[in-house]
Design an enzyme around this catalytic site. Sequence first.
Site, PDB file in Angstrom:
ATOM      1  N   HIS A 167      57.651  -7.692 -27.252  1.00 24.66           N
ATOM      2  CA  HIS A 167      59.030  -8.188 -27.210  1.00 24.66           C
ATOM      3  C   HIS A 167      59.449  -8.566 -25.807  1.00 24.66           C
ATOM      4  CE1 HIS A 167      60.751  -4.290 -25.775  1.00 24.66           C
ATOM      5  NE2 HIS A 167      59.807  -3.759 -26.519  1.00 24.66           N
TER       6      HIS A 167
ATOM      7  N   ASP B 298      62.745  -8.629 -24.621  1.00 18.89           N
ATOM      8  CA  ASP B 298      63.957  -8.005 -24.083  1.00 18.89           C
ATOM      9  C   ASP B 298      63.682  -6.609 -23.551  1.00 18.89           C
ATOM     10  OD1 ASP B 298      63.449  -7.239 -26.757  1.00 18.89           O
ATOM     11  OD2 ASP B 298      65.511  -6.573 -27.028  1.00 18.89           O
TER      12      ASP B 298
ATOM     13  N   ASP C 134      57.785  -0.933 -21.170  1.00 16.14           N
ATOM     14  CA  ASP C 134      58.320  -1.346 -22.473  1.00 16.14           C
ATOM     15  C   ASP C 134      59.181  -2.595 -22.310  1.00 16.14           C
ATOM     16  OD1 ASP C 134      59.081  -1.383 -25.119  1.00 16.14           O
ATOM     17  OD2 ASP C 134      60.550   0.215 -24.904  1.00 16.14           O
TER      18      ASP C 134
ATOM     19  N   GLU D 145      64.221  -6.636 -30.013  1.00 12.66           N
ATOM     20  CA  GLU D 145      63.593  -5.394 -30.466  1.00 12.66           C
ATOM     21  C   GLU D 145      64.259  -4.170 -29.865  1.00 12.66           C
ATOM     22  OE1 GLU D 145      60.394  -2.217 -30.683  1.00 12.66           O
ATOM     23  OE2 GLU D 145      61.543  -2.973 -28.996  1.00 12.66           O
ATOM     24  N   GLU D 146      64.726  -4.269 -28.621  1.00 12.74           N
ATOM     25  CA  GLU D 146      65.311  -3.106 -27.953  1.00 12.74           C
ATOM     26  C   GLU D 146      66.654  -2.694 -28.551  1.00 12.74           C
ATOM     27  OE1 GLU D 146      63.969  -1.087 -26.325  1.00 12.74           O
ATOM     28  OE2 GLU D 146      62.491  -1.878 -24.937  1.00 12.74           O
TER      29      GLU D 146
END
Length: 511
Positions: A149, A151, A182, A216-217
Site C-alpha cells: 500500500h 499510504d 509499513d 489500507e492504513e
Amino acid sequence: AIKMGLASKRKGRWRFRCWQKLLLALVGCPLAAGVLLVLVAIFRAVFVEQQSQSILHILNNQVVEKIDESQITQRAERLAGALKIPSVSYGIDNQEKEALLQLHQYLQTNFPLIHSASFIKKEVINTYSLLYTVEGTTKGKLPYLLASHLDVVPVDPSSWDVPPFGGKIVNRTYIYGRGAIDDKSGVMGIMEAVEYMIQKGQRPQRSFFMAFGHDEEISGKRGFPLSKELIPGTDKHVAMVGVSEKGSATLELSVSGTPGHSSFPPAESAIGILAAAVAKLEENPQPSHLGQGPESATFKYMAPHVSFFYRILYNNMWLFSGLMAREMERVPLTNAFVRTTTAITVFHGGIKDNVVPPSAKAVINHRVHPSQTVAEVIAYDRKIISDSRVHIRVKTSREAHPISPFGQDCIPYQMVAVSIRQVYTDAIVVPAVFIANTDTRWYLSFTTNLYRFLPTVVMPEDVSRYHGNNERISIHHYNQAVNFYYRVIRNADMLIDQVPASTVNNGEEEL
C-alpha cells in the site's frame, strides 16, 4: 461372647482395609493417569515429526539466484526518496491526495523499465490506487498477486529524532521515515524486484499482478514481519505467515439516565452505570481459544525447532493449552493470540461541571478470534454486563477470515515458505492467525489462498517504531525484502515446468 468379639474385630479390620483400598484407588488412579499423560507428552516431544517434504522440494534443490547487491545503495536511496512523500491517511476520505499522486509520478520516474515494458499494463483504480498486470510468457497458468500500500499513518514530528518525511539514511545503515516498515518498503521492494528482472533481460513466465492500495492504513495492516523472542524456545527468526486474520466488532454501549443538578445527584448516574459495565468487560475478558484456531498449527510447526521443554508444550496443546494461555495472556501482544481481545477506545459522558449528564456512551473494539463468531462475542458481553440499562449497538462488524490452506500439499503456501527460507536462511516458517486486519478482505471472493507476510526483520528494540516514532528499516533488511519478492517470482516460474499438470490445488487450477 468371645466369638462375637473376634467377629466384630475382623469386620472392623475388613472395613479398614476397604477404606484403605478405596483411598489408594482415589489417589492412585489420578496419579497413574497423570503419569501416563506426562509419558505420552514426553513421547510426543521426543518423536516429534519434522514437517515432511512437499512437492516443492524441487525449489529447495535449485541453485538460488538472488539480486545483484552492487545496486544496494541506489535501492536504499530510491526508498528514501519515496519516504519523503507524505502520503498520509487520516481517516475515510481524509488523505493527502496530492501526495498520493506525487508518489505515482515518483514510481513512474524511478522504474522506467516497468513503465515502458510492452508486457506490463498499469491501471489507476479509484484515482489513487495502482494495479499493474505483468503478462507472462506461458499462457493458461493460474496467476498470483503481490499486494502492498501507498499510504502511511499520521505522525507527530515533535516526537521524532529525525524528520519523519526527510527520507534520511543514517550511518549508511538505516533508512528513516514514516512508511519505512509499513509499507513503502513493500511497494518499492516489489517494484525493485521486477525492474531488476527486466534489467537482466528476464521476463516472467507466469502472469501476476501488483496491487498498491491507497487507503489500507485507514482500516488495516499488512502482515507479520520476521521477529525474535515473540515465541520462546528458539533464538532463530520466526516467520509467521498469516493464513487467517481476526474479525472485528465495534460496539457502542449507551446508558440513558435522568439529568439533574450535581447538588442532589441520583444514587446511580449514567456515567456510573456505564463505567461499571466497561469495568466488567475488562475484568472478565473473552474466553481463551488457544489451540482451537490456526495458532495450534503455529506451535506444531514450531515444535521440531525449539528446546526440549518447549517441545513438550508445543507438541501437546491438547494437554498444555490452559497453562500456555495463562502465561501468554500476561503480555498484551501474545494475549491477542489467545482470545478475542476487548479494547475500550472511546468514552463520552458529562456536559458540564455541575450537571449530572442525561446519558453516557462508550465504544468497545473487539478483534474476533477465528474460533468465535461476532454473535458469540456480543452474547458474552451481554452476559458479563448483565444490566438491561446498558444498550449495545453494533456499529461495524466483520467475521474472522476463513483459514487459507497451508499443508504440505498446498503449493501456494509452500512456495511462500520456501521463498522465505531462501532469503532468511535461519527462519522457522509457521502458519499463524494475523491479529490485526488487512485489506485482503477485498480478495476473499477471488481465492482461498491469502497469505499475509511482511518481508522484513523487526528487532525487539524496534517493535515500538512500527506505527510509532523514528520508524526505520536497515539497508540490509530492505535488500532482503527485495530478494524475497524476486524469489517469489522466480519460484512461481520454476513450478511451471516442474509441477505435474495433474497437480490440483484446493479446487482451483494447478499453479
